[in-house]
Write a protein that holds these residues in place. Structure first.
Motif, PDB file in Angstrom:
ATOM      1  N   ILE A  93       0.813  -1.207   0.000  1.00 17.43           N
ATOM      2  CA  ILE A  93       0.000   0.000   0.000  1.00 17.43           C
ATOM      3  C   ILE A  93       0.848   1.260   0.000  1.00 17.43           C
ATOM      4  N   GLY A  94       2.014   1.197   0.631  1.00 16.41           N
ATOM      5  CA  GLY A  94       2.908   2.355   0.577  1.00 16.41           C
ATOM      6  C   GLY A  94       3.406   2.596  -0.834  1.00 16.41           C
ATOM      7  N   ILE A  95       3.731   1.505  -1.536  1.00 16.54           N
ATOM      8  CA  ILE A  95       4.175   1.610  -2.930  1.00 16.54           C
ATOM      9  C   ILE A  95       3.047   2.157  -3.801  1.00 16.54           C
ATOM     10  N   LEU A  96       1.818   1.663  -3.572  1.00 20.11           N
ATOM     11  CA  LEU A  96       0.662   2.161  -4.324  1.00 20.11           C
ATOM     12  C   LEU A  96       0.494   3.662  -4.140  1.00 20.11           C
ATOM     13  N   ILE A  97       0.546   4.128  -2.912  1.00 24.04           N
ATOM     14  CA  ILE A  97       0.359   5.561  -2.636  1.00 24.04           C
ATOM     15  C   ILE A  97       1.426   6.384  -3.353  1.00 24.04           C
ATOM     16  N   GLY A  99      -6.287  12.541  -5.421  1.00 20.17           N
ATOM     17  CA  GLY A  99      -7.357  12.191  -4.494  1.00 20.17           C
ATOM     18  C   GLY A  99      -6.841  11.492  -3.249  1.00 20.17           C
ATOM     19  N   TRP A 100      -7.771  10.927  -2.494  1.00 17.59           N
ATOM     20  CA  TRP A 100      -7.460  10.258  -1.245  1.00 17.59           C
ATOM     21  C   TRP A 100      -7.230   8.761  -1.461  1.00 17.59           C
ATOM     22  N   SER A 157       5.545  13.483   3.335  1.00 15.84           N
ATOM     23  CA  SER A 157       4.515  13.793   4.328  1.00 15.84           C
ATOM     24  C   SER A 157       3.317  14.488   3.695  1.00 15.84           C
ATOM     25  N   GLY A 158       3.543  15.225   2.618  1.00 18.99           N
ATOM     26  CA  GLY A 158       2.437  15.878   1.933  1.00 18.99           C
ATOM     27  C   GLY A 158       1.476  14.876   1.321  1.00 18.99           C
ATOM     28  N   THR A 159       2.016  13.799   0.756  1.00 21.71           N
ATOM     29  CA  THR A 159       1.169  12.745   0.190  1.00 21.71           C
ATOM     30  C   THR A 159       0.342  12.067   1.272  1.00 21.71           C
ATOM     31  N   LEU A 160       0.921  11.895   2.449  1.00 19.46           N
ATOM     32  CA  LEU A 160       0.212  11.258   3.559  1.00 19.46           C
ATOM     33  C   LEU A 160      -1.039  12.030   3.974  1.00 19.46           C
ATOM     34  N   PHE A 174      -3.460  12.121   8.684  1.00 23.32           N
ATOM     35  CA  PHE A 174      -2.114  12.673   8.860  1.00 23.32           C
ATOM     36  C   PHE A 174      -2.136  14.189   8.698  1.00 23.32           C
ATOM     37  N   GLN A 175      -1.306  14.850   9.471  1.00 24.45           N
ATOM     38  CA  GLN A 175      -1.102  16.291   9.343  1.00 24.45           C
ATOM     39  C   GLN A 175       0.351  16.602   9.672  1.00 24.45           C
ATOM     40  N   ASP A 176       1.031  17.270   8.742  1.00 25.30           N
ATOM     41  CA  ASP A 176       2.461  17.585   8.910  1.00 25.30           C
ATOM     42  C   ASP A 176       3.280  16.317   9.196  1.00 25.30           C
TER      43      ASP A 176
END
Length: 382
Positions: free
Chosen positions: A228-232, A242-243, A262-265, A362-364
């Protein structure tokens, strides 16, 4: 039952149980994925830490944790569970999927033992109706309903579901339950795509998503790290804005390192079993365990601690380490103390707990709690 608290050892200290002799022992056997695909989701260290706390406190029966590596292989899980049953375990568990848990529940029945799967969420175990089975986590439809409700409240209106048959209903039907809940609130599922667990090249799915016009507000997937990290990352690299919405498979501390940006998160959310990484009581428990030398990783260790604390509390309440007496006390009115919640009750559902479902965002670059409630709508699944 909806609050979070520090572990209720004080409550246990206040409990009396004249029926328990000083030399009685509660044996919990964990056929665990110490290595292999499911290693990030193992509960052993949290279970060991909580057992150590209880044994130091000296209340109730001594807790012995027996654990062996299944290498994430279901059949080996069954073999190890049989070994633990032969060694007198009152509670056993294995890989938290039906191909492991159903045969373990069957072989445990003649022993009277309880199969308590701390991380199990799949409805197959609930539908099968094993009297000796208890899950530590809410069923997948409840998890999916929580993330769908949060997504709709965020203003998302369209979603694509990524589905896989590789991990049963958890990876196949959980996205569908998300879709049903999302559409209940007024959203729309605009596509369904297949994938396999172990995917590291998502270009076929991403090509189909890019061809959609307009682009979906959200992509929902129930799968594991690092997939899932690779997908994101790959979605972001291909212009998707999108989300990405997930389930408890996202609740691995390596997610942040796998995604990197962190911005993608900040466009990632997932429903899980308790808020970790947000500075709450579960984080305090995990930090204390680390200080005591236990290699805890995250929420799944807290679920393992739930299993130990609830089983031990039930033995104290029953005044016995007889497995049937423990199981009856686990299901008694009022519930028993937990780590992921103040009290966890099985009186209502028998094998599935009643508790709130946190949705994490997530934020920052840091985890934040979006909501922590029992969802208002859960799709039919029985």
């Amino acid at each position: 039952m909806n609050g979070r608290t520090r572990i209720g050892l004080g409550l246990l200290l206040a409990m009396t149980s004249p029926g328990l002799a000083d030399d009685q022992e509660l044996k919990i056997g964990i056929a665990a994925s110490l290595t292999g695909a499911y290693a990030p989701y193992v509960e052993v260290e949290g279970a060991r830490c909580l057992a150590d706390k209880l044994n130091v406190a000296g209340v109730g029966p001594k807790v012995t944790i027996m654990a062996e590596d299944t290498r994430s292989e279901p059949q080996l899980s069954v073999t190890i569970a049989q070994k633990f049953l032969d060694q007198g375990a009152q509670v056993v568990t294995g890989i938290p999927f039906p191909d492991s848990l159903i045969p373990i529940a069957q072989i445990a029945e003649p022993y009277g033992a309880t199969v308590f799967s701390a991380p199990n969420t799949q409805v197959e175990m609930q539908v099968a109706g094993f009297e000796n089975f208890i899950a530590g986590a809410v069923p997948d439809p409840v998890n999916a309903a929580s993330s769908a409700e949060a997504a709709y409240k965020k203003g998302l209106r369209t979603a694509v579901l990524l589905k896989s048959a590789d991990a049963g209903s958890w990876s196949d039907m959980l996205p569908e339950w998300f879709g049903q809940s999302f559409e209940h609130w007024g959203g729309k599922v605009i596509g369904r795509l297949n994938h396999s667990i172990g995917t590291n090249d998502w270009s076929p799915q991403i090509a189909q998503i890019r061809a959609m016009s307009p682009q979906p507000d959200a992509i929902m997937i129930s799968s594991v790290l690092p997939d899932i990290g690779i997908l994101i990352r790959q979605l972001k690299a291909n212009g998707y804005e999108g989300w990405v919405i997930g389930s408890d498979g996202f609740d691995d501390p390596s997610l942040e390192g796998t995604v990197v940006d962190s911005g993608t998160l900040e466009r990632v959310m997932f429903a899980t079993h308790g808020p970790t990484g947000t500075g709450g009581p579960i984080d305090e428990f995990l930090a204390d365990c680390k200080a005591r030398g236990f290699a805890v990783q995250g929420i799944f260790d807290a679920l393992g601690a739930d299993m130990v604390l609830e089983a031990h509390s039930a033995a104290v309440r029953a005044g016995s380490v007889d497995p049937a007496a423990i199981r009856k006390a686990l299901r008694a009115e009022g519930g028993n103390p937990g780590v992921t919640a103040k009290v966890i009750s099985y009186a209502e559902n028998g094998s599935a707990p009643v508790k709130t479902v946190p949705v994490i965002g997530f934020q920052d670059g840091k985890r934040i709690l979006i909501q922590d409630t029992i969802p208002d709508f859960v799709p039919e699944w029985k």
